[in-house]
Design an enzyme around this catalytic site. Structure first.
Site, PDB file in Angstrom:
ATOM      1  N   LYS A  12      23.670 -10.055  21.314  1.00 41.96           N
ATOM      2  CA  LYS A  12      22.545 -10.474  21.119  1.00 41.96           C
ATOM      3  C   LYS A  12      22.389 -11.750  21.964  1.00 41.96           C
ATOM      4  O   LYS A  12      20.784 -12.260  21.782  1.00 41.96           O
ATOM      5  CB  LYS A  12      22.493 -10.572  19.789  1.00 41.96           C
ATOM      6  CG  LYS A  12      22.334  -9.567  19.001  1.00 41.96           C
ATOM      7  CD  LYS A  12      22.240  -9.610  17.198  1.00 41.96           C
ATOM      8  CE  LYS A  12      21.953  -8.721  16.369  1.00 41.96           C
ATOM      9  NZ  LYS A  12      22.358  -8.840  14.893  1.00 41.96           N
ATOM     10  N   THR A  96      22.512 -14.919   1.443  1.00 46.11           N
ATOM     11  CA  THR A  96      22.574 -15.407  -0.304  1.00 46.11           C
ATOM     12  C   THR A  96      23.121 -14.944  -0.435  1.00 46.11           C
ATOM     13  O   THR A  96      23.968 -14.518  -0.576  1.00 46.11           O
ATOM     14  CB  THR A  96      21.144 -13.710   0.056  1.00 46.11           C
ATOM     15  OG1 THR A  96      20.080 -14.088   0.052  1.00 46.11           O
ATOM     16  CG2 THR A  96      20.986 -13.831  -2.271  1.00 46.11           C
ATOM     17  N   LEU A 133      12.180 -15.125   4.167  1.00 45.58           N
ATOM     18  CA  LEU A 133      12.062 -14.046   4.860  1.00 45.58           C
ATOM     19  C   LEU A 133      11.655 -13.146   4.775  1.00 45.58           C
ATOM     20  O   LEU A 133      12.252 -12.274   4.682  1.00 45.58           O
ATOM     21  CB  LEU A 133      12.563 -14.392   6.173  1.00 45.58           C
ATOM     22  CG  LEU A 133      12.959 -16.246   6.593  1.00 45.58           C
ATOM     23  CD1 LEU A 133      13.742 -15.962   7.658  1.00 45.58           C
ATOM     24  CD2 LEU A 133      11.402 -16.937   6.750  1.00 45.58           C
ATOM     25  N   GLU A 135      10.743  -8.903   6.666  1.00 44.11           N
ATOM     26  CA  GLU A 135      11.315  -8.143   7.887  1.00 44.11           C
ATOM     27  C   GLU A 135       9.814  -7.862   8.846  1.00 44.11           C
ATOM     28  O   GLU A 135       8.951  -8.104   8.649  1.00 44.11           O
ATOM     29  CB  GLU A 135      11.179  -6.802   6.735  1.00 44.11           C
ATOM     30  CG  GLU A 135      13.448  -6.600   6.241  1.00 44.11           C
ATOM     31  CD  GLU A 135      13.681  -5.227   6.403  1.00 44.11           C
ATOM     32  OE1 GLU A 135      13.207  -4.096   7.300  1.00 44.11           O
ATOM     33  OE2 GLU A 135      13.389  -4.509   5.166  1.00 44.11           O
ATOM     34  N   LYS A 231      16.872 -17.834  -5.951  1.00 42.97           N
ATOM     35  CA  LYS A 231      16.651 -16.745  -4.448  1.00 42.97           C
ATOM     36  C   LYS A 231      16.431 -15.396  -5.286  1.00 42.97           C
ATOM     37  O   LYS A 231      15.211 -14.143  -5.184  1.00 42.97           O
ATOM     38  CB  LYS A 231      17.338 -17.049  -3.569  1.00 42.97           C
ATOM     39  CG  LYS A 231      17.653 -15.774  -2.972  1.00 42.97           C
ATOM     40  CD  LYS A 231      16.363 -15.547  -1.543  1.00 42.97           C
ATOM     41  CE  LYS A 231      16.411 -14.178  -1.278  1.00 42.97           C
ATOM     42  NZ  LYS A 231      17.201 -14.072   0.211  1.00 42.97           N
ATOM     43  N   ASN A 235      13.124 -13.075  -6.189  1.00 47.52           N
ATOM     44  CA  ASN A 235      13.509 -10.997  -5.009  1.00 47.52           C
ATOM     45  C   ASN A 235      13.879  -9.796  -6.214  1.00 47.52           C
ATOM     46  O   ASN A 235      13.534  -8.882  -6.108  1.00 47.52           O
ATOM     47  CB  ASN A 235      15.205 -10.661  -4.693  1.00 47.52           C
ATOM     48  CG  ASN A 235      14.547 -11.241  -2.722  1.00 47.52           C
ATOM     49  OD1 ASN A 235      13.308 -11.540  -2.825  1.00 47.52           O
ATOM     50  ND2 ASN A 235      15.064 -11.685  -1.921  1.00 47.52           N
ATOM     51  N   ASN A 277       1.452  -4.602  -4.568  1.00 44.84           N
ATOM     52  CA  ASN A 277       0.957  -3.690  -5.410  1.00 44.84           C
ATOM     53  C   ASN A 277       0.774  -2.265  -4.941  1.00 44.84           C
ATOM     54  O   ASN A 277       0.427  -1.258  -5.544  1.00 44.84           O
ATOM     55  CB  ASN A 277      -0.337  -4.282  -6.870  1.00 44.84           C
ATOM     56  CG  ASN A 277      -1.875  -4.591  -5.677  1.00 44.84           C
ATOM     57  OD1 ASN A 277      -1.503  -4.003  -4.197  1.00 44.84           O
ATOM     58  ND2 ASN A 277      -2.655  -4.653  -6.645  1.00 44.84           N
ATOM     59  N   ASN A 278       1.147  -1.744  -3.895  1.00 41.58           N
ATOM     60  CA  ASN A 278       1.204  -0.205  -3.355  1.00 41.58           C
ATOM     61  C   ASN A 278       1.696   0.063  -3.621  1.00 41.58           C
ATOM     62  O   ASN A 278       3.769  -0.175  -2.852  1.00 41.58           O
ATOM     63  CB  ASN A 278       1.188  -1.049  -1.243  1.00 41.58           C
ATOM     64  CG  ASN A 278       0.578   0.307  -0.579  1.00 41.58           C
ATOM     65  OD1 ASN A 278      -0.355   0.929  -1.172  1.00 41.58           O
ATOM     66  ND2 ASN A 278       1.739   0.915  -0.052  1.00 41.58           N
ATOM     67  N   SER A 280       5.156   3.286  -3.330  1.00 39.74           N
ATOM     68  CA  SER A 280       5.244   3.806  -2.210  1.00 39.74           C
ATOM     69  C   SER A 280       6.718   4.429  -3.252  1.00 39.74           C
ATOM     70  O   SER A 280       6.535   4.877  -4.508  1.00 39.74           O
ATOM     71  CB  SER A 280       5.714   2.873  -1.467  1.00 39.74           C
ATOM     72  OG  SER A 280       6.468   3.169  -0.558  1.00 39.74           O
ATOM     73  N   GLY A 284      13.187  -1.137  -1.117  1.00 42.00           N
ATOM     74  CA  GLY A 284      14.563  -0.793  -0.046  1.00 42.00           C
ATOM     75  C   GLY A 284      13.946  -2.473   0.932  1.00 42.00           C
ATOM     76  O   GLY A 284      14.248  -3.546  -0.038  1.00 42.00           O
ATOM     77  N   TYR A 286      16.873  -4.811   3.341  1.00 44.92           N
ATOM     78  CA  TYR A 286      18.133  -5.490   2.906  1.00 44.92           C
ATOM     79  C   TYR A 286      18.439  -5.650   1.735  1.00 44.92           C
ATOM     80  O   TYR A 286      19.279  -6.305   1.420  1.00 44.92           O
ATOM     81  CB  TYR A 286      18.079  -6.413   4.298  1.00 44.92           C
ATOM     82  CG  TYR A 286      19.642  -6.884   4.662  1.00 44.92           C
ATOM     83  CD1 TYR A 286      20.550  -6.125   4.758  1.00 44.92           C
ATOM     84  CD2 TYR A 286      19.528  -8.033   4.260  1.00 44.92           C
ATOM     85  CE1 TYR A 286      22.092  -6.680   4.728  1.00 44.92           C
ATOM     86  CE2 TYR A 286      20.800  -8.881   4.034  1.00 44.92           C
ATOM     87  CZ  TYR A 286      22.115  -8.566   4.297  1.00 44.92           C
ATOM     88  OH  TYR A 286      23.375  -9.306   4.584  1.00 44.92           O
ATOM     89  N   CYS A 287      16.918  -6.809   1.551  1.00 37.96           N
ATOM     90  CA  CYS A 287      17.590  -8.041   0.380  1.00 37.96           C
ATOM     91  C   CYS A 287      17.963  -7.454  -0.771  1.00 37.96           C
ATOM     92  O   CYS A 287      18.366  -7.442  -2.013  1.00 37.96           O
ATOM     93  CB  CYS A 287      16.203  -9.442   0.564  1.00 37.96           C
ATOM     94  SG  CYS A 287      17.417 -10.922   2.157  1.00 37.96           S
ATOM     95  N   ASP A 291      20.158  -7.993  -3.854  1.00 38.83           N
ATOM     96  CA  ASP A 291      20.026  -9.479  -4.532  1.00 38.83           C
ATOM     97  C   ASP A 291      19.977  -8.555  -5.816  1.00 38.83           C
ATOM     98  O   ASP A 291      20.182  -9.008  -6.813  1.00 38.83           O
ATOM     99  CB  ASP A 291      18.696  -9.910  -4.204  1.00 38.83           C
ATOM    100  CG  ASP A 291      19.061 -10.354  -2.890  1.00 38.83           C
ATOM    101  OD1 ASP A 291      20.335 -10.391  -2.305  1.00 38.83           O
ATOM    102  OD2 ASP A 291      18.255 -10.885  -2.274  1.00 38.83           O
TER     103      ASP A 291
END
Length: 301
Positions: A12, A96, A133, A135, A231, A235, A277-278, A280, A284, A286-287, A291
């Site tokens: 990285k 977090t 933030l 993804e 936070k 979430n 409001n979609n 799925s 899912g 990371y957060c 959280d």
């Protein structure tokens, strides 16, 4: 401003120094390739922190299902190193963390400040600023933030909870009287780098006593504990919203109904809105999963 990015993964660091984004993010890729950034990356934390005015801590805090708690080991490793080489630096946790974690650090490090000669007479300059933030949109969401929140250490009323007394004593002993000033300076740096607000005009109800506006971006200053709660509750609400529309979609499918029509009709109520409001397969990333679990764990005490 000169920025040094510290990471523990050599690949990285090499990519950043070669102006290649280590993650998929359109704006990061574009800025690294086209902008004259005053940015270097390194594996050497000591060298990076020794002359820093602000150290932003964005270490991973993975959820530990056994302990029912975020693993904050890496956050404290950074704090220990900063205190070793540059105790005057202002540290801002972006990771977090559990509600009340920063106050617990003041208790922990108050003992260390008492027994470490190099920290004698120094202040523990620790703030918390939650990140919001998405993804693949990390830089975009910094350029166009919905809000900027910075938490600094505050005294809590012990008549409400006697357990806060130890935290209050620790904060009084080692916190910096300029903590609120540092919080506003850090917010000003974030504002300086921002372009504008994605949701201009929607925040006029904010209390001007506790917020400032620049570029249409609301800035809130509060205690670290409140900032930590923002936070987790934000979430968890997003996870609830995803789950709600998933359930609506499941109901519509079972009953042979047009879920899109129902969602549109529900969302046109301005209190609900037509965003996020979609339906799925669930929430899912990371957060959201970790959280929501951490917020639930906070209710146990």
């Amino acid at each position: 401003h000169h920025v040094t990015a510290v990471d523990v993964i050599p690949e990285k660091v090499e990519k950043l120094n070669n102006r290649i984004s280590p993650i998929q993010d359109e704006y990061i890729e574009k800025y690294l390739a086209e902008k004259p950034l005053n940015l270097v990356a390194t594996l050497d934390g000591k060298a990076a922190y020794v002359d820093a005015d602000f150290v932003v801590i964005a270490a991973p805090t993975n959820y530990d299902p056994v302990k029912n708690y975020f693993d904050t080991t890496h956050v404290e490793e950074v704090i220990d190193l900063v205190l070793e080489v540059n105790p005057d630096a202002v540290m801002i946790i972006k990771s977090t963390i559990p509600v009340g974690y920063c106050r617990s650090l003041y208790v922990k490090y108050a003992r260390k400040f008492q027994t470490t000669p190099s920290l004698n007479g120094k202040h523990f300059n620790l703030l918390f600023s939650p990140e919001f933030l998405r993804e693949s949109k990390a830089l975009y969401d910094n350029l166009y933030p919905s809000r900027i929140i910075v938490g600094y250490p505050k005294q809590l009323p012990t008549e409400q909870n006697e357990d806060w007394e130890e935290e209050n004593v620790a904060i009084a002993a080692i916190s910096n009287p300029k903590a609120e000033e540092f919080a506003k300076t850090f917010a000003a740096l974030l504002l300086e780098g921002a372009i504008g607000n994605r949701e201009e005009g929607e925040h006029s109800i904010l209390n001007a006593q506790h917020s400032t506006f620049d570029k249409g971006i609301p800035c809130l200053f509060m205690g670290t504990k409140e900032a930590e709660a923002v936070k987790l509750f934000a979430n968890t609400y997003l996870a609830l919203r995803v789950s709600y529309f998933n359930e609506l979609d499941t109901y519509a499918e079972m009953k042979g109904l047009d879920s899109k029509a129902i969602i549109e009709g529900v969302g046109l109520d301005p209190r609900i809105g037509t965003h996020y409001n979609n339906p799925s397969f669930g929430y899912g990333g990371y957060c959201l999963p970790k959280d929501t679990k951490q917020l639930l764990a906070n209710y146990q005490d």
